[in-house]
Write a protein that holds these residues in place. Structure first.
Motif, PDB file in Angstrom:
ATOM      1  N   ALA A  14       0.844  -1.194   0.000  1.00  0.00           N
ATOM      2  CA  ALA A  14       0.000   0.000   0.000  1.00  0.00           C
ATOM      3  C   ALA A  14       0.883   1.249   0.000  1.00  0.00           C
ATOM      4  O   ALA A  14       1.909   1.308   0.694  1.00  0.00           O
ATOM      5  CB  ALA A  14      -0.910  -0.008   1.226  1.00  0.00           C
ATOM      6  N   GLY A  15       0.476   2.206  -0.808  1.00  0.00           N
ATOM      7  CA  GLY A  15       1.254   3.427  -0.956  1.00  0.00           C
ATOM      8  C   GLY A  15       2.244   3.383  -2.100  1.00  0.00           C
ATOM      9  O   GLY A  15       2.814   4.419  -2.477  1.00  0.00           O
ATOM     10  N   GLY A  16       2.438   2.203  -2.647  1.00  0.00           N
ATOM     11  CA  GLY A  16       3.385   2.042  -3.739  1.00  0.00           C
ATOM     12  C   GLY A  16       2.806   2.384  -5.086  1.00  0.00           C
ATOM     13  O   GLY A  16       1.657   2.852  -5.201  1.00  0.00           O
ATOM     14  N   SER A  17       3.602   2.142  -6.118  1.00  0.00           N
ATOM     15  CA  SER A  17       3.215   2.485  -7.489  1.00  0.00           C
ATOM     16  C   SER A  17       3.453   1.315  -8.425  1.00  0.00           C
ATOM     17  O   SER A  17       4.327   0.473  -8.181  1.00  0.00           O
ATOM     18  CB  SER A  17       4.036   3.685  -7.977  1.00  0.00           C
ATOM     19  OG  SER A  17       3.797   4.828  -7.197  1.00  0.00           O
ATOM     20  N   LEU A  18       2.685   1.299  -9.484  1.00  0.00           N
ATOM     21  CA  LEU A  18       2.881   0.365 -10.579  1.00  0.00           C
ATOM     22  C   LEU A  18       2.544   1.088 -11.876  1.00  0.00           C
ATOM     23  O   LEU A  18       1.705   1.996 -11.887  1.00  0.00           O
ATOM     24  CB  LEU A  18       1.969  -0.859 -10.460  1.00  0.00           C
ATOM     25  CG  LEU A  18       2.347  -1.980  -9.502  1.00  0.00           C
ATOM     26  CD1 LEU A  18       1.248  -3.020  -9.446  1.00  0.00           C
ATOM     27  CD2 LEU A  18       3.666  -2.621  -9.895  1.00  0.00           C
ATOM     28  N   ARG A  19       3.194   0.649 -12.949  1.00  0.00           N
ATOM     29  CA  ARG A  19       2.861   1.176 -14.270  1.00  0.00           C
ATOM     30  C   ARG A  19       2.426   0.014 -15.155  1.00  0.00           C
ATOM     31  O   ARG A  19       3.225  -0.882 -15.434  1.00  0.00           O
ATOM     32  CB  ARG A  19       4.043   1.890 -14.902  1.00  0.00           C
ATOM     33  CG  ARG A  19       3.696   2.616 -16.196  1.00  0.00           C
ATOM     34  CD  ARG A  19       4.930   3.016 -16.947  1.00  0.00           C
ATOM     35  NE  ARG A  19       4.643   3.973 -18.012  1.00  0.00           N
ATOM     36  CZ  ARG A  19       5.389   4.099 -19.106  1.00  0.00           C
ATOM     37  NH1 ARG A  19       6.460   3.324 -19.276  1.00  0.00           N
ATOM     38  NH2 ARG A  19       5.080   4.992 -20.027  1.00  0.00           N
ATOM     39  N   GLY A  66      -6.620  11.569  -9.513  1.00  0.00           N
ATOM     40  CA  GLY A  66      -5.534  12.118  -8.723  1.00  0.00           C
ATOM     41  C   GLY A  66      -4.469  11.102  -8.353  1.00  0.00           C
ATOM     42  O   GLY A  66      -3.378  11.474  -7.901  1.00  0.00           O
ATOM     43  N   ARG A  67      -4.770   9.814  -8.555  1.00  0.00           N
ATOM     44  CA  ARG A  67      -3.786   8.769  -8.244  1.00  0.00           C
ATOM     45  C   ARG A  67      -3.304   8.036  -9.496  1.00  0.00           C
ATOM     46  O   ARG A  67      -2.154   7.621  -9.568  1.00  0.00           O
ATOM     47  CB  ARG A  67      -4.396   7.748  -7.282  1.00  0.00           C
ATOM     48  CG  ARG A  67      -4.827   8.318  -5.947  1.00  0.00           C
ATOM     49  CD  ARG A  67      -5.200   7.215  -4.968  1.00  0.00           C
ATOM     50  NE  ARG A  67      -6.325   6.397  -5.439  1.00  0.00           N
ATOM     51  CZ  ARG A  67      -6.288   5.074  -5.560  1.00  0.00           C
ATOM     52  NH1 ARG A  67      -5.187   4.404  -5.270  1.00  0.00           N
ATOM     53  NH2 ARG A  67      -7.361   4.410  -5.981  1.00  0.00           N
ATOM     54  N   MET A  83      -0.074   4.084 -11.850  1.00  0.00           N
ATOM     55  CA  MET A  83      -0.889   3.995 -10.646  1.00  0.00           C
ATOM     56  C   MET A  83      -0.028   4.321  -9.433  1.00  0.00           C
ATOM     57  O   MET A  83       0.949   3.613  -9.153  1.00  0.00           O
ATOM     58  CB  MET A  83      -1.480   2.592 -10.517  1.00  0.00           C
ATOM     59  CG  MET A  83      -2.250   2.135 -11.748  1.00  0.00           C
ATOM     60  SD  MET A  83      -3.087   0.560 -11.518  1.00  0.00           S
ATOM     61  CE  MET A  83      -1.700  -0.527 -11.250  1.00  0.00           C
ATOM     62  N   ASN A  84      -0.376   5.370  -8.741  1.00  0.00           N
ATOM     63  CA  ASN A  84       0.353   5.812  -7.549  1.00  0.00           C
ATOM     64  C   ASN A  84      -0.544   5.725  -6.328  1.00  0.00           C
ATOM     65  O   ASN A  84      -1.768   5.611  -6.442  1.00  0.00           O
ATOM     66  CB  ASN A  84       0.825   7.254  -7.735  1.00  0.00           C
ATOM     67  CG  ASN A  84       1.788   7.408  -8.894  1.00  0.00           C
ATOM     68  OD1 ASN A  84       2.537   6.493  -9.237  1.00  0.00           O
ATOM     69  ND2 ASN A  84       1.761   8.576  -9.527  1.00  0.00           N
ATOM     70  N   SER A  85       0.064   5.780  -5.173  1.00  0.00           N
ATOM     71  CA  SER A  85      -0.678   5.762  -3.903  1.00  0.00           C
ATOM     72  C   SER A  85      -1.668   4.606  -3.878  1.00  0.00           C
ATOM     73  O   SER A  85      -2.847   4.784  -3.524  1.00  0.00           O
ATOM     74  CB  SER A  85      -1.402   7.095  -3.697  1.00  0.00           C
ATOM     75  OG  SER A  85      -0.485   8.173  -3.709  1.00  0.00           O
ATOM     76  N   SER A 125      -0.938  -5.074  -1.031  1.00  0.00           N
ATOM     77  CA  SER A 125      -0.958  -5.582   0.333  1.00  0.00           C
ATOM     78  C   SER A 125      -0.983  -4.426   1.327  1.00  0.00           C
ATOM     79  O   SER A 125      -0.414  -3.363   1.082  1.00  0.00           O
ATOM     80  CB  SER A 125       0.263  -6.457   0.584  1.00  0.00           C
ATOM     81  OG  SER A 125       1.446  -5.704   0.474  1.00  0.00           O
ATOM     82  N   SER A 126      -1.612  -4.681   2.465  1.00  0.00           N
ATOM     83  CA  SER A 126      -1.732  -3.618   3.484  1.00  0.00           C
ATOM     84  C   SER A 126      -0.577  -3.655   4.465  1.00  0.00           C
ATOM     85  O   SER A 126       0.234  -4.574   4.468  1.00  0.00           O
ATOM     86  CB  SER A 126      -3.049  -3.789   4.234  1.00  0.00           C
ATOM     87  OG  SER A 126      -3.128  -5.063   4.800  1.00  0.00           O
TER      88      SER A 126
END
Length: 126
Positions: A14-19, A66-67, A83-85, A125-126
């Motif tokens: 959680a809080g990470g990013s993927l493209r 926004g994310r 994809m952020n946050s 994942s949290s």
């Protein structure tokens, strides 16, 4: 024949990013609006974003605004979703899709994606 192949999914905290990336073939990509939707087990399909043929106009559903950022490269026949946050509730199978209409109509809920790929799994994942 619309062919779309997604890639870039995976497991992220959680809080990470993927493209996510999507390679399109079999049709003239520059003539169609493109987008992304997702579907989690036991849930309805959720349209996420749409980008018009030139890439200058984009639309997002409120849950990702926004994310997430959609983009496209017509020369490479690619569409992307940054994809952020990321949140655990973003966990789903993500699909790249073709819209045989206009993104503005999709944003009004009056059109839906017509063709899509096999999807790529995103797990947060949290």
């Amino acid at each position: 024949q619309f062919q779309l192949v997604e890639s870039g999914g995976g497991l992220v905290q959680a809080g990470g990013s993927l493209r996510l990336s999507c390679a399109a073939s079999g049709f003239r990509v520059e003539l169609y609006a493109l987008g992304w939707f997702r579907q989690a087990p036991g849930k309805e399909r959720e349209g996420l974003s749409c980008i018009n043929t030139s890439g200058r106009n984009t639309h997002y559903t409120d849950s990702v605004k926004g994310r997430f950022t959609i983009s496209r490269d017509n020369a490479k026949k690619m569409v992307y979703l940054q994809m952020n946050s990321l949140k655990p509730e973003d966990t789903a199978m993500y699909y790249c899709a073709v819209l045989e209409s206009y993104c503005s109509i999709w944003a009004e809920g009056k059109a839906d994606f017509d063709h899509w790929g096999q999807g790529t799994q995103v797990t947060v994942s949290s």
